[in-house]
Design an enzyme around this catalytic site. Sequence first.
Site: not given
Length: 270
Positions: A13, A131, A145, A149
């Site tokens: 979205s 990624s 974070y 990844k």
Amino acid sequence: MAQQKVVVITGASSGIGEATARLLGQRGYRVYGGARDPSRAKQISGVKFGALDVTSDESVASFVAWVLAETGKIDVLVNNAGVSLVGPVENTSVNEAAKLFDVNVFGPLRMIRAVLPSMRNARSGLIINISSVLGFLPAPFMGLYASSKHAIEGLSESLDHEVRDFNVRVVLVEPTFTNTNLDVNAATTEAPLGVYARQAEATTKTVLAQIKSAPSPTIVADKILAAIEGPYKMRQPVGGQATLLSRLRRFMPAKAVDSSLRKTFGFGKG
């Protein structure tokens, strides 16, 4: 023109997900976009939105069952939904880390587990995991974070070996900073910065400056389209900077990479 391949995109979205849904819809794909609140998604020609919370087993199962009931197949899964977190590793609570991993790692895992049976039965499928450059080149104050990844990169490589005999492949799309709300409005750790305050604030200022001058999500959407339609390649950096960083990581001496990173983010020598 695509022959009505069915594509599922999580986090569709806004940002990269929305740009990808729009591009693939324009190119003739039959796109199903997952969103926490589909009523807030913009209407896009060729795209149907459904409720999807990648942190919920029930929501994932319901969404995938809906797509399969309508189409009988899923040709491509784009695991795009993600969240960010900025702050010192020492200040990151286990609860904060768990919430991030629930979206960024366990979310894709839930989706992969849900779509793979139909892909294996059809002996055809492509799983694209979004990624990041931080998946191979970590940055300070983005430790969790970057860890999520890194996890996606390892999961993708292992999975590709496991499903290749069923004619299913896995791709990693690796953007650098992109001008999206995810990057601009990244959550920060709740604990006060304390001794890390001066350096963390300087680093954040550097990162925000890069984000504001970063390309729009359409550049990532273009790469996803190329990954679907072009020759197979597992790791696909997005844009010249990401490609350069990927090569530097592979071929530059580790000490030189370390020094370059520290200089980029305003650290002293060390």
